[in-house]
Write a protein that holds these residues in place. Structure first.
Motif, PDB file in Angstrom:
ATOM      1  N   ASP A   1       0.863  -1.186   0.000  1.00  0.00           N
ATOM      2  CA  ASP A   1       0.000   0.000   0.000  1.00  0.00           C
ATOM      3  C   ASP A   1       0.898   1.234   0.000  1.00  0.00           C
ATOM      4  O   ASP A   1       1.278   1.751   1.046  1.00  0.00           O
ATOM      5  CB  ASP A   1      -0.910  -0.022   1.229  1.00  0.00           C
ATOM      6  N   ASN A   2       1.234   1.693  -1.208  1.00  0.00           N
ATOM      7  CA  ASN A   2       2.141   2.820  -1.383  1.00  0.00           C
ATOM      8  C   ASN A   2       1.310   4.061  -1.709  1.00  0.00           C
ATOM      9  O   ASN A   2       0.972   4.320  -2.863  1.00  0.00           O
ATOM     10  CB  ASN A   2       3.140   2.521  -2.506  1.00  0.00           C
ATOM     11  N   GLN A   3       0.990   4.831  -0.671  1.00  0.00           N
ATOM     12  CA  GLN A   3       0.153   6.006  -0.872  1.00  0.00           C
ATOM     13  C   GLN A   3       0.910   7.129  -1.571  1.00  0.00           C
ATOM     14  O   GLN A   3       0.305   7.950  -2.253  1.00  0.00           O
ATOM     15  CB  GLN A   3      -0.390   6.479   0.473  1.00  0.00           C
ATOM     16  N   ALA A   4       2.228   7.181  -1.396  1.00  0.00           N
ATOM     17  CA  ALA A   4       3.016   8.220  -2.055  1.00  0.00           C
ATOM     18  C   ALA A   4       2.935   8.082  -3.575  1.00  0.00           C
ATOM     19  O   ALA A   4       2.961   9.078  -4.305  1.00  0.00           O
ATOM     20  CB  ALA A   4       4.462   8.162  -1.585  1.00  0.00           C
ATOM     21  N   ARG A   5       2.860   6.848  -4.081  1.00  0.00           N
ATOM     22  CA  ARG A   5       2.780   6.595  -5.518  1.00  0.00           C
ATOM     23  C   ARG A   5       1.358   6.272  -5.972  1.00  0.00           C
ATOM     24  O   ARG A   5       1.160   5.924  -7.142  1.00  0.00           O
ATOM     25  CB  ARG A   5       3.692   5.426  -5.889  1.00  0.00           C
ATOM     26  N   GLU A   6       0.429   6.322  -5.042  1.00  0.00           N
ATOM     27  CA  GLU A   6      -0.953   5.942  -5.334  1.00  0.00           C
ATOM     28  C   GLU A   6      -0.991   4.565  -5.978  1.00  0.00           C
ATOM     29  O   GLU A   6      -1.646   4.331  -7.002  1.00  0.00           O
ATOM     30  CB  GLU A   6      -1.627   6.982  -6.229  1.00  0.00           C
ATOM     31  N   ALA A   7      -0.266   3.632  -5.373  1.00  0.00           N
ATOM     32  CA  ALA A   7      -0.149   2.271  -5.903  1.00  0.00           C
ATOM     33  C   ALA A   7      -0.584   1.271  -4.842  1.00  0.00           C
ATOM     34  O   ALA A   7      -0.104   1.308  -3.707  1.00  0.00           O
ATOM     35  CB  ALA A   7       1.288   1.983  -6.334  1.00  0.00           C
ATOM     36  N   ASN A   8      -1.497   0.401  -5.222  1.00  0.00           N
ATOM     37  CA  ASN A   8      -1.944  -0.702  -4.377  1.00  0.00           C
ATOM     38  C   ASN A   8      -1.743  -1.987  -5.178  1.00  0.00           C
ATOM     39  O   ASN A   8      -2.447  -2.244  -6.144  1.00  0.00           O
ATOM     40  CB  ASN A   8      -3.414  -0.540  -3.991  1.00  0.00           C
ATOM     41  N   VAL A   9      -0.760  -2.775  -4.758  1.00  0.00           N
ATOM     42  CA  VAL A   9      -0.330  -3.919  -5.559  1.00  0.00           C
ATOM     43  C   VAL A   9      -0.431  -5.194  -4.730  1.00  0.00           C
ATOM     44  O   VAL A   9      -0.020  -5.225  -3.563  1.00  0.00           O
ATOM     45  CB  VAL A   9       1.122  -3.731  -6.051  1.00  0.00           C
ATOM     46  N   HIS A  10      -0.957  -6.243  -5.347  1.00  0.00           N
ATOM     47  CA  HIS A  10      -1.009  -7.580  -4.758  1.00  0.00           C
ATOM     48  C   HIS A  10       0.059  -8.440  -5.422  1.00  0.00           C
ATOM     49  O   HIS A  10       0.219  -8.413  -6.645  1.00  0.00           O
ATOM     50  CB  HIS A  10      -2.386  -8.214  -4.957  1.00  0.00           C
ATOM     51  N   TYR A  11       0.768  -9.208  -4.616  1.00  0.00           N
ATOM     52  CA  TYR A  11       1.818 -10.085  -5.124  1.00  0.00           C
ATOM     53  C   TYR A  11       1.482 -11.533  -4.752  1.00  0.00           C
ATOM     54  O   TYR A  11       1.205 -11.830  -3.586  1.00  0.00           O
ATOM     55  CB  TYR A  11       3.181  -9.721  -4.528  1.00  0.00           C
ATOM     56  N   PHE A  12       1.531 -12.406  -5.745  1.00  0.00           N
ATOM     57  CA  PHE A  12       1.359 -13.832  -5.522  1.00  0.00           C
ATOM     58  C   PHE A  12       2.620 -14.532  -6.011  1.00  0.00           C
ATOM     59  O   PHE A  12       2.999 -14.398  -7.183  1.00  0.00           O
ATOM     60  CB  PHE A  12       0.133 -14.355  -6.289  1.00  0.00           C
ATOM     61  N   GLY A  13       3.274 -15.246  -5.126  1.00  0.00           N
ATOM     62  CA  GLY A  13       4.549 -15.845  -5.507  1.00  0.00           C
ATOM     63  C   GLY A  13       4.741 -17.224  -4.923  1.00  0.00           C
ATOM     64  O   GLY A  13       4.034 -17.646  -4.000  1.00  0.00           O
TER      65      GLY A  13
END
Length: 270
Positions: free
Chosen positions: A235-247
């Protein structure tokens, strides 16, 4: 005056002679906790790196880019410096808990600052920061196994990772964190929360610049290999990025071979 000094000297010598064996048995030169339920160890290290930088930009003209950025600062062109990394650490613990902290000082010596620190009234501070130590690593954990819960709670500022066993495509760094981990039979599990950026403290711009990450991971045996699926949310609010990682990663030893494999898929909004 001489007689008084001689009396004090004889008194000190007598005390040292009489108490010497007792002090030796008490462990002079060792850190002894107040209670025997706590064990404490001191440790440290010194690393020295001589540096010489010349023509870093492969241009004989003075371009202003003939320098190297090191952990201790900028090393200028044609400058001979000795970078030093000094660490002083302490670790210990009791029946269910343990702690570790490392203080570090990172600085470069050169002819201009080798013995000229920031001593008030004598010379200005010329860059020798060897007298300054900061917290480099910090860790505290508590094991709840004796309370019927087979899990350990850990927090601090230390190097943590999600997938460093196979190369670290996803995450491996040092940030403030809190972790809960344990094992069930041969299966290990971990929940990890990271504070990568706390802008309310570092930038003064408010909470809209924060960046947190959350990771869940399990490690399962698969013959000679270990297979570890994991999920992460950034949850990167500075970049307005919400990313899910499946690994998933796999590693182990098969005869003389040590195979390693990793796959990570990311999706979200940017």
């Amino acid at each position: 005056m001489k007689r008084l000094a001689m009396i004090m000297f004889l008194a000190f010598t007598s005390v040292a002679f009489l108490t010497g064996p007792a002090l030796a048995e008490m462990g002079m030169g060792k850190v002894t906790p107040v209670t025997t339920d706590v064990g404490i160890q001191l440790f440290g290290s010194l690393k020295t790196f001589p540096h010489f930088v010349s023509n870093m930009d492969f241009n004989d003209d003075d371009t202003g880019f003939d320098w190297l950025l090191d952990e201790s600062g900028i090393i200028d062109n044609d400058e001979i410096t000795v970078r030093n990394e000094i660490r002083l650490g302490m670790k210990g613990g009791g029946e269910n808990w343990k702690f570790m902290t490392i203080l570090e000082s990172d600085f470069s010596f050169d002819q201009g600052n080798a013995d000229r620190g920031s001593r008030a009234g004598e010379v200005p501070d010329l860059g020798m920061r060897g007298e300054d130590f900061g917290v480099e690593k910090l860790e505290f954990s508590y094991d709840f196994s004796s309370h019927g819960l087979p899990a350990t709670l850990e927090t601090g500022w230390n190097t943590t990772w999600a997938d460093l066993e196979t190369g670290g495509l996803f995450y491996g760094d040092d940030h403030p964190y809190i972790s809960l981990f344990g094992s069930m039979d041969d299966i290990k599990w971990e929940l990890l929360g990271l504070i990568i950026k706390d802008a309310a403290i570092t930038d003064g711009n408010g909470d809209d610049q924060d960046w947190q990450a959350y990771i869940a991971k399990a490690t399962l045996p698969a013959g000679p290999l270990k297979v570890a699926p994991f999920y992460g949310y950034s949850d990167n609010q500075a970049r307005e990025a919400n990313v899910h990682y499946f690994g998933i990663e796999a590693y182990g030893k098969m005869g003389n071979l040590m195979p390693k494999a990793e796959f990570v898929y990311a999706l979200g909004d940017k």
